[in-house]
Design a protein around this motif. Sequence first.
Motif, PDB file in Angstrom:
ATOM      1  N   LEU A  69      -0.771  -3.661  -9.312  1.00  0.00           N
ATOM      2  CA  LEU A  69      -0.963  -3.966  -7.895  1.00  0.00           C
ATOM      3  C   LEU A  69      -2.361  -3.619  -7.401  1.00  0.00           C
ATOM      4  N   ALA A  70      -3.302  -3.507  -8.306  1.00  0.00           N
ATOM      5  CA  ALA A  70      -4.671  -3.172  -7.904  1.00  0.00           C
ATOM      6  C   ALA A  70      -5.232  -4.256  -6.984  1.00  0.00           C
ATOM      7  N   PRO A  71      -6.088  -3.877  -6.012  1.00  0.00           N
ATOM      8  CA  PRO A  71      -6.713  -4.885  -5.149  1.00  0.00           C
ATOM      9  C   PRO A  71      -7.421  -5.942  -5.986  1.00  0.00           C
ATOM     10  N   GLY A  72      -7.137  -7.192  -5.686  1.00  0.00           N
ATOM     11  CA  GLY A  72      -7.754  -8.281  -6.418  1.00  0.00           C
ATOM     12  C   GLY A  72      -6.993  -8.721  -7.651  1.00  0.00           C
ATOM     13  N   SER A  73      -5.948  -7.989  -8.026  1.00  0.00           N
ATOM     14  CA  SER A  73      -5.167  -8.403  -9.198  1.00  0.00           C
ATOM     15  C   SER A  73      -4.417  -9.693  -8.882  1.00  0.00           C
ATOM     16  N   ALA A  74      -4.077 -10.432  -9.937  1.00  0.00           N
ATOM     17  CA  ALA A  74      -3.435 -11.732  -9.750  1.00  0.00           C
ATOM     18  C   ALA A  74      -2.126 -11.609  -8.990  1.00  0.00           C
ATOM     19  N   LEU A  75      -1.314 -10.625  -9.335  1.00  0.00           N
ATOM     20  CA  LEU A  75      -0.022 -10.481  -8.667  1.00  0.00           C
ATOM     21  C   LEU A  75      -0.200 -10.092  -7.204  1.00  0.00           C
ATOM     22  N   ARG A  76      -1.124  -9.187  -6.945  1.00  0.00           N
ATOM     23  CA  ARG A  76      -1.310  -8.747  -5.564  1.00  0.00           C
ATOM     24  C   ARG A  76      -1.809  -9.897  -4.686  1.00  0.00           C
TER      25      ARG A  76
ATOM     26  N   LEU B 214      12.062  -6.497  -2.996  1.00  0.00           N
ATOM     27  CA  LEU B 214      12.220  -6.501  -1.540  1.00  0.00           C
ATOM     28  C   LEU B 214      10.910  -6.854  -0.849  1.00  0.00           C
ATOM     29  N   LEU B 215       9.816  -6.283  -1.346  1.00  0.00           N
ATOM     30  CA  LEU B 215       8.514  -6.577  -0.753  1.00  0.00           C
ATOM     31  C   LEU B 215       8.115  -8.031  -0.970  1.00  0.00           C
ATOM     32  N   PHE B 216       8.449  -8.569  -2.143  1.00  0.00           N
ATOM     33  CA  PHE B 216       8.145  -9.975  -2.399  1.00  0.00           C
ATOM     34  C   PHE B 216       8.811 -10.866  -1.348  1.00  0.00           C
ATOM     35  N   ALA B 217      10.079 -10.591  -1.069  1.00  0.00           N
ATOM     36  CA  ALA B 217      10.805 -11.393  -0.078  1.00  0.00           C
ATOM     37  C   ALA B 217      10.187 -11.234   1.306  1.00  0.00           C
ATOM     38  N   ARG B 218       9.755 -10.029   1.603  1.00  0.00           N
ATOM     39  CA  ARG B 218       9.179  -9.786   2.930  1.00  0.00           C
ATOM     40  C   ARG B 218       7.851 -10.515   3.094  1.00  0.00           C
ATOM     41  N   TYR B 219       6.986 -10.412   2.098  1.00  0.00           N
ATOM     42  CA  TYR B 219       5.682 -11.061   2.193  1.00  0.00           C
ATOM     43  C   TYR B 219       5.800 -12.581   2.153  1.00  0.00           C
ATOM     44  N   ALA B 220       6.823 -13.092   1.439  1.00  0.00           N
ATOM     45  CA  ALA B 220       6.993 -14.540   1.326  1.00  0.00           C
ATOM     46  C   ALA B 220       7.827 -15.111   2.470  1.00  0.00           C
TER      47      ALA B 220
ATOM     48  N   ALA C 125      -1.306 -13.048  -5.130  1.00  0.00           N
ATOM     49  CA  ALA C 125      -0.213 -13.996  -4.930  1.00  0.00           C
ATOM     50  C   ALA C 125       0.788 -13.483  -3.898  1.00  0.00           C
ATOM     51  N   VAL C 126       1.111 -12.196  -3.967  1.00  0.00           N
ATOM     52  CA  VAL C 126       2.080 -11.621  -3.029  1.00  0.00           C
ATOM     53  C   VAL C 126       1.525 -11.643  -1.609  1.00  0.00           C
ATOM     54  N   GLU C 127       0.286 -11.214  -1.437  1.00  0.00           N
ATOM     55  CA  GLU C 127      -0.292 -11.156  -0.093  1.00  0.00           C
ATOM     56  C   GLU C 127      -0.440 -12.546   0.516  1.00  0.00           C
ATOM     57  N   ALA C 128      -0.564 -13.561  -0.338  1.00  0.00           N
ATOM     58  CA  ALA C 128      -0.650 -14.927   0.166  1.00  0.00           C
ATOM     59  C   ALA C 128       0.724 -15.559   0.345  1.00  0.00           C
ATOM     60  N   GLY C 129       1.762 -14.829  -0.043  1.00  0.00           N
ATOM     61  CA  GLY C 129       3.115 -15.370   0.089  1.00  0.00           C
ATOM     62  C   GLY C 129       3.486 -16.365  -0.987  1.00  0.00           C
ATOM     63  N   ARG C 130       2.694 -16.433  -2.066  1.00  0.00           N
ATOM     64  CA  ARG C 130       2.976 -17.388  -3.154  1.00  0.00           C
ATOM     65  C   ARG C 130       3.647 -16.622  -4.301  1.00  0.00           C
ATOM     66  N   ILE C 131       4.934 -16.433  -4.179  1.00  0.00           N
ATOM     67  CA  ILE C 131       5.672 -15.659  -5.166  1.00  0.00           C
ATOM     68  C   ILE C 131       6.208 -16.592  -6.251  1.00  0.00           C
ATOM     69  N   HIS C 132       6.057 -16.208  -7.491  1.00  0.00           N
ATOM     70  CA  HIS C 132       6.564 -16.995  -8.608  1.00  0.00           C
ATOM     71  C   HIS C 132       7.778 -16.300  -9.213  1.00  0.00           C
ATOM     72  N   SER C 133       8.584 -17.039  -9.937  1.00  0.00           N
ATOM     73  CA  SER C 133       9.716 -16.436 -10.632  1.00  0.00           C
ATOM     74  C   SER C 133       9.190 -15.516 -11.734  1.00  0.00           C
ATOM     75  N   MET C 134       9.848 -14.378 -11.887  1.00  0.00           N
ATOM     76  CA  MET C 134       9.312 -13.374 -12.800  1.00  0.00           C
ATOM     77  C   MET C 134      10.413 -12.464 -13.305  1.00  0.00           C
ATOM     78  N   VAL C 135      10.059 -11.693 -14.327  1.00  0.00           N
ATOM     79  CA  VAL C 135      10.903 -10.615 -14.839  1.00  0.00           C
ATOM     80  C   VAL C 135      10.084  -9.334 -14.746  1.00  0.00           C
TER      81      VAL C 135
ATOM     82  N   ASP D 213       0.809  -1.214   0.000  1.00  0.00           N
ATOM     83  CA  ASP D 213       0.000   0.000   0.000  1.00  0.00           C
ATOM     84  C   ASP D 213       0.844   1.265   0.000  1.00  0.00           C
ATOM     85  N   ASP D 214       2.119   1.144   0.344  1.00  0.00           N
ATOM     86  CA  ASP D 214       2.993   2.312   0.344  1.00  0.00           C
ATOM     87  C   ASP D 214       3.532   2.628  -1.046  1.00  0.00           C
ATOM     88  N   MET D 215       3.360   1.701  -1.983  1.00  0.00           N
ATOM     89  CA  MET D 215       3.860   1.921  -3.348  1.00  0.00           C
ATOM     90  C   MET D 215       3.085   3.049  -4.022  1.00  0.00           C
TER      91      MET D 215
END
Length: 455
Positions: free
Chosen positions: A44-51, A77-83, A53-63, A35-37
């Motif tokens: 990163l819209a609420p309900g978006s696929a990436l958001r 950095l946020l991905f690592a923190r949430y995961a 996944a991140v909030e659930a800690g299910r991070i996938h490899s990405m570019v 939310d600070d972004m």
Amino acid sequence: MSRRTTAQPPDTGDLLGDYAPSRPLAERMRPRELDDMVGQRRLLAPGSALRRAVEAGRIHSMVLWGPPGCGKTTLALLFARYADAEFRSVSAVLSGLPDVRRELADAAARFANGRRTVLFVDEVHRFNKTQQDAFLPHIERGTIIFVGATTENPSFELNSALLSRCRVHVLDAVSPEDIAEALRRALADGERGLGDMGLDVSDEALHEIATAADGDVRRGLTLLEIAAELAQDEGGVITTTTLAQVLADRSRRFDKGGEQFYDQISALHKSVRSSNPDAALYWLARMLDGGCDRSYLARRMTRMAVEDIGLADPRALPMALDAWDTFERLGSPEGELALAQLVLYLASTAKSNAAYVAYKKAQADVREHGTQEVPLHLRNAPTKLMKDLGYARGYQYDHDADAGIALDQTAFPDAMGERVYYEPVPRGLELKLKDKLDSLRAARAAARDDGRAET
């Protein structure tokens, strides 16, 4: 953007929210939650696929593909923190294959002990194919969560094997309004930002800084930090004089050989083709401002004169060559006016690609029909033997024919028959050429039909 309703993400040590005053303001103000972004609302819209996944800690490899300062490093950095994962980083500019292998070995050891690793690879496009391949087995086994960051088009810069194992997320340049919001947060934050300095900054000044940042949040915060230091001598007020010093050298985003370069030259060419002189002049000014090679621009506009204007206005080609020569003689900045005048003329005049299309058709026939013999009547016959063999026999000297054209004489190889490549458009000078050639071609066809009937 709505506030998070899930549990707070675990801490990642001093990677986020390091308040050390010796660190740059942009580093201290890194967002600690999604939310600070600022910016990236689409991604990163609420309900978006990436958001989700991140909030659930299910991070996938990405570019992560986007311009400088749009939040690629912060997101990693946020991905690592949430995961709840270890964050490790390598730079393709500073690191080689031994550094990569060392990080991968450490990640494998952590993985064996039940802890995941987010491996952030900055400027990943600078790694060659062999270096990129080193990540593949570790991504497949899940040893690492690969997060690559690039400012270049992944389709061109990353190999297909790596792309097939990662999802590409496109980040946008941050708008001036969002950058201004990041600046206000920094001014209000007394712990990590500039809140304890008592600065007096108008909304107009913030907007000017945000606009000068050119889509780069980090750059905006850096400009604000410099302005804040200078404002200490002005009683804490960021004045117009202060801003003039800070923003004296504004440079826009441009790369001389990458995605932005090709996007902008494409926009310039297509603006000329669509007869929009104002847009063409804008893109020319953008490329000149970015430091594009002026000779390259002159060469490209000469190509436009040949390819897109063609015989609809034969004056365009010599004008392009003259503008090129004028720039070579005058240099910058005076010679740039000649390029500006040229692009305005090219965009404003009549257009035709008929010559370009005709040439392509002729090339295709050359490839398809191979080495065809020159008809005997068109051959030169300087010797008696050649005349006895039939060279030049039956050739009609056009100047002696009615209207100066021998209508029943073909100029194509016998096996091919007559061809029509050049079809002038009904615009500019080609309108007159079209009327003449249509009449001439009809007369030739009639003469051939008469000849066949007599035979």
